[in-house]
Design a protein around this motif. Sequence first.
Motif, PDB file in Angstrom:
ATOM      1  N   ALA A 123       0.831  -1.205   0.000  1.00  9.69           N
ATOM      2  CA  ALA A 123       0.000   0.000   0.000  1.00  9.69           C
ATOM      3  C   ALA A 123       0.866   1.256   0.000  1.00  9.69           C
ATOM      4  O   ALA A 123       0.576   2.227  -0.709  1.00  9.69           O
ATOM      5  CB  ALA A 123      -0.940  -0.007   1.203  1.00  9.69           C
ATOM      6  N   VAL A 124       1.938   1.234   0.788  1.00  9.85           N
ATOM      7  CA  VAL A 124       2.853   2.383   0.827  1.00  9.85           C
ATOM      8  C   VAL A 124       3.487   2.591  -0.548  1.00  9.85           C
ATOM      9  O   VAL A 124       3.618   3.726  -1.031  1.00  9.85           O
ATOM     10  CB  VAL A 124       3.935   2.180   1.907  1.00  9.85           C
ATOM     11  N   LYS A 125       3.879   1.501  -1.203  1.00  8.16           N
ATOM     12  CA  LYS A 125       4.443   1.613  -2.552  1.00  8.16           C
ATOM     13  C   LYS A 125       3.436   2.212  -3.527  1.00  8.16           C
ATOM     14  O   LYS A 125       3.808   2.907  -4.467  1.00  8.16           O
ATOM     15  CB  LYS A 125       4.892   0.238  -3.044  1.00  8.16           C
ATOM     16  N   ALA A 126       2.160   1.915  -3.274  1.00 10.65           N
ATOM     17  CA  ALA A 126       1.101   2.434  -4.145  1.00 10.65           C
ATOM     18  C   ALA A 126       0.741   3.872  -3.794  1.00 10.65           C
ATOM     19  O   ALA A 126      -0.109   4.476  -4.457  1.00 10.65           O
ATOM     20  CB  ALA A 126      -0.135   1.547  -4.052  1.00 10.65           C
ATOM     21  N   GLY A 127       1.349   4.411  -2.719  1.00 11.61           N
ATOM     22  CA  GLY A 127       1.128   5.807  -2.372  1.00 11.61           C
ATOM     23  C   GLY A 127       0.123   6.055  -1.284  1.00 11.61           C
ATOM     24  O   GLY A 127      -0.354   7.170  -1.104  1.00 11.61           O
ATOM     25  N   SER A 128      -0.224   5.019  -0.497  1.00 17.43           N
ATOM     26  CA  SER A 128      -1.212   5.198   0.575  1.00 17.43           C
ATOM     27  C   SER A 128      -0.844   4.316   1.755  1.00 17.43           C
ATOM     28  O   SER A 128      -0.497   3.147   1.587  1.00 17.43           O
ATOM     29  CB  SER A 128      -2.622   4.838   0.085  1.00 17.43           C
ATOM     30  N   ILE A 129      -0.942   4.858   2.949  1.00 18.61           N
ATOM     31  CA  ILE A 129      -0.788   4.014   4.116  1.00 18.61           C
ATOM     32  C   ILE A 129      -2.025   3.138   4.248  1.00 18.61           C
ATOM     33  O   ILE A 129      -3.123   3.523   3.839  1.00 18.61           O
ATOM     34  CB  ILE A 129      -0.582   4.866   5.391  1.00 18.61           C
ATOM     35  N   MET A 130      -1.878   1.913   4.775  1.00 20.00           N
ATOM     36  CA  MET A 130      -2.999   1.008   4.984  1.00 20.00           C
ATOM     37  C   MET A 130      -3.298   0.924   6.475  1.00 20.00           C
ATOM     38  O   MET A 130      -2.433   0.566   7.277  1.00 20.00           O
ATOM     39  CB  MET A 130      -2.704  -0.388   4.427  1.00 20.00           C
ATOM     40  N   ILE A 131      -4.542   1.234   6.851  1.00 21.82           N
ATOM     41  CA  ILE A 131      -4.990   1.160   8.238  1.00 21.82           C
ATOM     42  C   ILE A 131      -5.866  -0.074   8.404  1.00 21.82           C
ATOM     43  O   ILE A 131      -6.828  -0.264   7.649  1.00 21.82           O
ATOM     44  CB  ILE A 131      -5.784   2.414   8.637  1.00 21.82           C
ATOM     45  N   LEU A 132      -5.539  -0.929   9.371  1.00 20.58           N
ATOM     46  CA  LEU A 132      -6.334  -2.128   9.636  1.00 20.58           C
ATOM     47  C   LEU A 132      -7.331  -1.831  10.756  1.00 20.58           C
ATOM     48  O   LEU A 132      -6.950  -1.396  11.846  1.00 20.58           O
ATOM     49  CB  LEU A 132      -5.429  -3.296  10.031  1.00 20.58           C
ATOM     50  N   GLU A 133      -8.613  -2.068  10.487  1.00 12.29           N
ATOM     51  CA  GLU A 133      -9.680  -1.750  11.433  1.00 12.29           C
ATOM     52  C   GLU A 133     -10.479  -3.003  11.777  1.00 12.29           C
ATOM     53  O   GLU A 133     -10.548  -3.954  10.988  1.00 12.29           O
ATOM     54  CB  GLU A 133     -10.627  -0.705  10.829  1.00 12.29           C
ATOM     55  N   ASP A 134     -11.100  -2.982  12.958  1.00  4.52           N
ATOM     56  CA  ASP A 134     -11.988  -4.075  13.401  1.00  4.52           C
ATOM     57  C   ASP A 134     -11.303  -5.436  13.275  1.00  4.52           C
ATOM     58  O   ASP A 134     -11.866  -6.386  12.717  1.00  4.52           O
ATOM     59  CB  ASP A 134     -13.298  -4.079  12.597  1.00  4.52           C
ATOM     60  N   VAL A 135     -10.089  -5.523  13.801  1.00  2.00           N
ATOM     61  CA  VAL A 135      -9.295  -6.755  13.677  1.00  2.00           C
ATOM     62  C   VAL A 135      -9.805  -7.822  14.641  1.00  2.00           C
ATOM     63  O   VAL A 135     -10.019  -7.567  15.827  1.00  2.00           O
ATOM     64  CB  VAL A 135      -7.807  -6.473  13.952  1.00  2.00           C
ATOM     65  N   SER A 136     -10.014  -9.029  14.115  1.00  2.00           N
ATOM     66  CA  SER A 136     -10.395 -10.188  14.929  1.00  2.00           C
ATOM     67  C   SER A 136      -9.533 -11.366  14.503  1.00  2.00           C
ATOM     68  O   SER A 136      -9.542 -11.760  13.334  1.00  2.00           O
ATOM     69  CB  SER A 136     -11.882 -10.519  14.729  1.00  2.00           C
ATOM     70  N   ASP A 137      -8.758 -11.928  15.450  1.00  2.00           N
ATOM     71  CA  ASP A 137      -7.833 -13.022  15.136  1.00  2.00           C
ATOM     72  C   ASP A 137      -8.139 -14.223  16.021  1.00  2.00           C
ATOM     73  O   ASP A 137      -7.908 -14.193  17.230  1.00  2.00           O
ATOM     74  CB  ASP A 137      -6.391 -12.554  15.344  1.00  2.00           C
ATOM     75  N   THR A 138      -8.700 -15.263  15.411  1.00  2.00           N
ATOM     76  CA  THR A 138      -9.001 -16.490  16.162  1.00  2.00           C
ATOM     77  C   THR A 138      -8.243 -17.691  15.590  1.00  2.00           C
ATOM     78  O   THR A 138      -8.598 -18.836  15.849  1.00  2.00           O
ATOM     79  CB  THR A 138     -10.520 -16.788  16.140  1.00  2.00           C
ATOM     80  N   LEU A 139      -7.196 -17.430  14.827  1.00  2.00           N
ATOM     81  CA  LEU A 139      -6.425 -18.529  14.252  1.00  2.00           C
ATOM     82  C   LEU A 139      -5.745 -19.371  15.322  1.00  2.00           C
ATOM     83  O   LEU A 139      -5.496 -20.566  15.116  1.00  2.00           O
ATOM     84  CB  LEU A 139      -5.369 -17.981  13.286  1.00  2.00           C
ATOM     85  N   ALA A 140      -5.467 -18.765  16.483  1.00  2.00           N
ATOM     86  CA  ALA A 140      -4.798 -19.504  17.563  1.00  2.00           C
ATOM     87  C   ALA A 140      -5.766 -20.373  18.350  1.00  2.00           C
ATOM     88  O   ALA A 140      -5.355 -21.111  19.245  1.00  2.00           O
ATOM     89  CB  ALA A 140      -4.101 -18.531  18.497  1.00  2.00           C
ATOM     90  N   GLY A 141      -7.069 -20.264  18.039  1.00  2.00           N
ATOM     91  CA  GLY A 141      -8.033 -21.134  18.703  1.00  2.00           C
ATOM     92  C   GLY A 141      -8.957 -20.450  19.670  1.00  2.00           C
ATOM     93  O   GLY A 141      -9.889 -21.084  20.188  1.00  2.00           O
ATOM     94  N   ASN A 142      -8.747 -19.161  19.973  1.00  2.00           N
ATOM     95  CA  ASN A 142      -9.671 -18.477  20.870  1.00  2.00           C
ATOM     96  C   ASN A 142     -11.012 -18.265  20.182  1.00  2.00           C
ATOM     97  O   ASN A 142     -11.121 -18.299  18.954  1.00  2.00           O
ATOM     98  CB  ASN A 142      -9.080 -17.134  21.331  1.00  2.00           C
ATOM     99  N   LEU A 143     -12.060 -18.028  20.968  1.00  6.33           N
ATOM    100  CA  LEU A 143     -13.414 -17.959  20.439  1.00  6.33           C
ATOM    101  C   LEU A 143     -13.613 -16.701  19.610  1.00  6.33           C
ATOM    102  O   LEU A 143     -13.134 -15.625  19.944  1.00  6.33           O
ATOM    103  CB  LEU A 143     -14.439 -17.996  21.571  1.00  6.33           C
ATOM    104  N   TYR A 144     -14.352 -16.858  18.509  1.00 10.75           N
ATOM    105  CA  TYR A 144     -14.686 -15.743  17.636  1.00 10.75           C
ATOM    106  C   TYR A 144     -15.882 -14.993  18.224  1.00 10.75           C
ATOM    107  O   TYR A 144     -16.868 -15.607  18.650  1.00 10.75           O
ATOM    108  CB  TYR A 144     -15.024 -16.273  16.238  1.00 10.75           C
ATOM    109  N   GLY A 145     -15.812 -13.681  18.253  1.00  6.53           N
ATOM    110  CA  GLY A 145     -16.898 -12.867  18.812  1.00  6.53           C
ATOM    111  C   GLY A 145     -18.037 -12.726  17.826  1.00  6.53           C
ATOM    112  O   GLY A 145     -18.268 -11.642  17.273  1.00  6.53           O
ATOM    113  N   ALA A 146     -18.756 -13.809  17.602  1.00  9.82           N
ATOM    114  CA  ALA A 146     -19.820 -13.820  16.599  1.00  9.82           C
ATOM    115  C   ALA A 146     -20.990 -12.948  17.038  1.00  9.82           C
ATOM    116  O   ALA A 146     -21.487 -13.077  18.158  1.00  9.82           O
ATOM    117  CB  ALA A 146     -20.302 -15.254  16.373  1.00  9.82           C
ATOM    118  N   THR A 147     -21.413 -12.046  16.159  1.00 16.07           N
ATOM    119  CA  THR A 147     -22.566 -11.191  16.437  1.00 16.07           C
ATOM    120  C   THR A 147     -23.665 -11.372  15.399  1.00 16.07           C
ATOM    121  O   THR A 147     -24.835 -11.130  15.690  1.00 16.07           O
ATOM    122  CB  THR A 147     -22.154  -9.708  16.458  1.00 16.07           C
TER     123      THR A 147
END
Length: 438
Positions: free
Chosen positions: A325-349
Motif C-alpha cells: 500500500a505504501v508503494k502504491a502511495g497510501s498508508i494502509m490502516i487495519l480496522e476491526d481486527v479479529s484473530d481467532t487462528l490460535a483457537g480463541n473464540l470468535y466474537g460472533a454477532t
Amino acid sequence: MSIIDEKSIFIAMKQDGPFAVDDQILLEHPFSFQSRKWAKNFRQDKSTASKYRMVRDRIFDLLKIESFDEITDLLEDTERCEQLNPHAYSLLGNLFGVGGELPELKMHIREYMNTADAVITQLRSKVLAPYSSHIEISNEIEASKNPIELLLITFDNRYHKKIRFEAKRKLVLMGLAGSIDQRERETDIENKFSAFLNFLNQHVWSPQLKIGELEIAYLASHHAQSDFSCTEVQVLDAESVRNLPDLEENEKLTLIKRRLFQVNGKDIPVYVSVRKKDSAAKVLKLLRKNEKNPAVAVDDELGLMAVLDNENHVRRFVRHLTRAAVKAGSIMILEDVSDTLAGNLYGATAVGSSNQIQMLKFFARMGGMRVEFIIHTNQSYLNYRYQRGTSHDEYEVRRLFDSGVMEFLFPYEIYHLDMKQIRDKQILRFRKMIEQQG
C-alpha cells in the motif's frame, strides 16, 4: 432483531399487518377482518400507525389517488393506467437519484426489477434448491417490469393470492435494489473494485507471474470423526494427485488455485478469492439486518479471502499488504481486527454465525477504499468449508432462516412450507453432501 417480529421495518410485507394479502380484497374496506381487528391497536402502537400511513401515502402518490376506493375505477381504466407510467417512473427515478429521459428511467427500474427476481432465483439455486418448484416466481410477475402494473395487481381480485403477494414482494425488493444502486453510484464502487484489482496486480503479487497466472495445488486432508474438523492437511501438486490412492472415509481433496507474493526474494503461495458483493446478495443482507439503508448494513462491498500454508505466512502476507500500500502511495490502516487462528473464540454477532470459526478478519482502509479481508491457514480454511457447525454452507442456511428472511419472503399461508423443518433438513442435506464427497 428478526425481520418478521414486531420490530420489523418492512410493514408492507408482514402477513399479520394492515397490508396482509388475503384470499379476497375489498377495496371499499381495505383491511381484512383480521387486519381491521389488528388495526384497532394502532392507538397503542404509534410507530406502526406511522409506518402504515407512510406506505399508504406512497401508494396514493404513485397512483395519483386520495383513497383506496378510487383503485376500483383505476383498475377498469386502461388509458388512465398508461398515463400513470411516466409519472411513476419520474418519481422513482428521482427517489433513487437517477436522471435522464423516460427510456433511461425505465432501463434503471427494469434493472432493479431484475435484481428483485435474482434474489428469489439465488435462493432457488442453493439454499432452497429441493423446494425450487414450490417457490418459483409466477410467470405474470416475472414477466412484469412495470411498477404501476405490479402495484395494481396487489389490489386486483382477478389475480390469485400468491400472485398478488409476489407483486408486492417484487416492489419491496425492487426498492431495496434501487437504494443499493444509488449507494454504489455514490461510493463509486465499480471504479474502486477495478482500482483494488489493479493494486493487487501491480503491487502485491509476484512480478515473476503474468497477470492472472495461477498455480494448481490440492489440499489433501483428514477429518475428525466427531465433528469433521481438519486434523491433518498436506499440500500436493497435480502430479502427486494423479498417483494418489482412493480417498478413505473422512478424507477430502480440495482444489485451490494459488498466486505468489514475494518476501525478501522468496515466493510464498496464497490462494485468493476477490469479490464485489452482487446486488441480490446485498438485498438479502439488508433483509437479514432488518435494514433499508445500504450505508448502514452493507459494509463489506469489497472483499478478499486469502488462504496460506501456516500462521507465519499469514503474518508475512499482512505485512506485505501494508508495505505494498505504501508503494502504491497510501498508508494502509487495519480496522476491526479479529484473530481467532490460535483457537480463541470468535466474537460472533451476526445471526447464525459460530463462535468456533477460526480466521483473521479485518477491514483495510487505503486509497479511498475499505476492503474486508478474511485470511485463513489451510487448516482453518478446510474447517470453514467442512467442519460441523462452522461450515459456510451451514452458516448460509442458519443466517437466512434464523433471521426470518425465509418466512418473510415465503410466508406459510402463501407457500405452505414449514421453514423451521426445512431449515433442519437443509443443514442435514449440506452435511451429507460435504461428508460423502471426496
